[in-house]
Write a protein that holds these residues in place. Sequence first.
Motif: not given
Lengths: 111, 116
Positions: A31, A92-93, A96-99, A101
Amino acid sequence: GEDVEQSLFLSVREGDSSVINCTYTDSSSTYLYWYKQEPGAGLQLLTYIFSNMDMKQDQRLTVLLNKKDKHLSLRIADTQTGDSAIYFCAESTSRDDKIIFGKGTRLHILP
Amino acid sequence: DTEVTQTPKHLVMGMTNKKSLKCEQHMGHRAMYWYKQKAKKPPELMFVYSYEKLSINESVPSRFSPECPNSSLLNLHLHALQPEDSALYLCASSQDRERGTTGELFFGEGSRLTVL
């Protein structure tokens, strides 16, 4: 690695269209998001696009995604003074939960 | 209720003080985040809690100590901070991406911290 790049500043006349560009490096991005931050406030999600889409339109906002070139853009039609803010591109991928910026583009509206 | 609430909005503390930042959400989100944002910079991820367990620590100094007492609450305990830790601290939450949602972050308005 993951990296999101944006130009830092954009100046647009009121009533014109604004186009904010973003490039990203992670080909596994699922996303991609556009967030808006007004002075002294938190980040507000404006819109998002899933990586298998090319375009998404939501009222005055149009998001274009070129997955081959890893390029994302946000077009704001009929730019208003209330659109003056910093716009962050983010990705995001599924890993994992990382977004992650981008550095943000400061949109300045000229009268 | 689609809000993430952070308290306090402003905090001034000395380098020897102990204080806490608090964050609350009632959207049933399973992931909660702490970000640090310096002026004119993007948010930098500090910690992620997933299902009340710490899932990501971005090599944050131990003077910052996160805590997730339950699925709605997230705290950030502060001790022996430095002036360069002065920043806007943003809390965010997100739904479970595996359930087909977009994984978007909902942010609070932030706690502006000044360390003297």
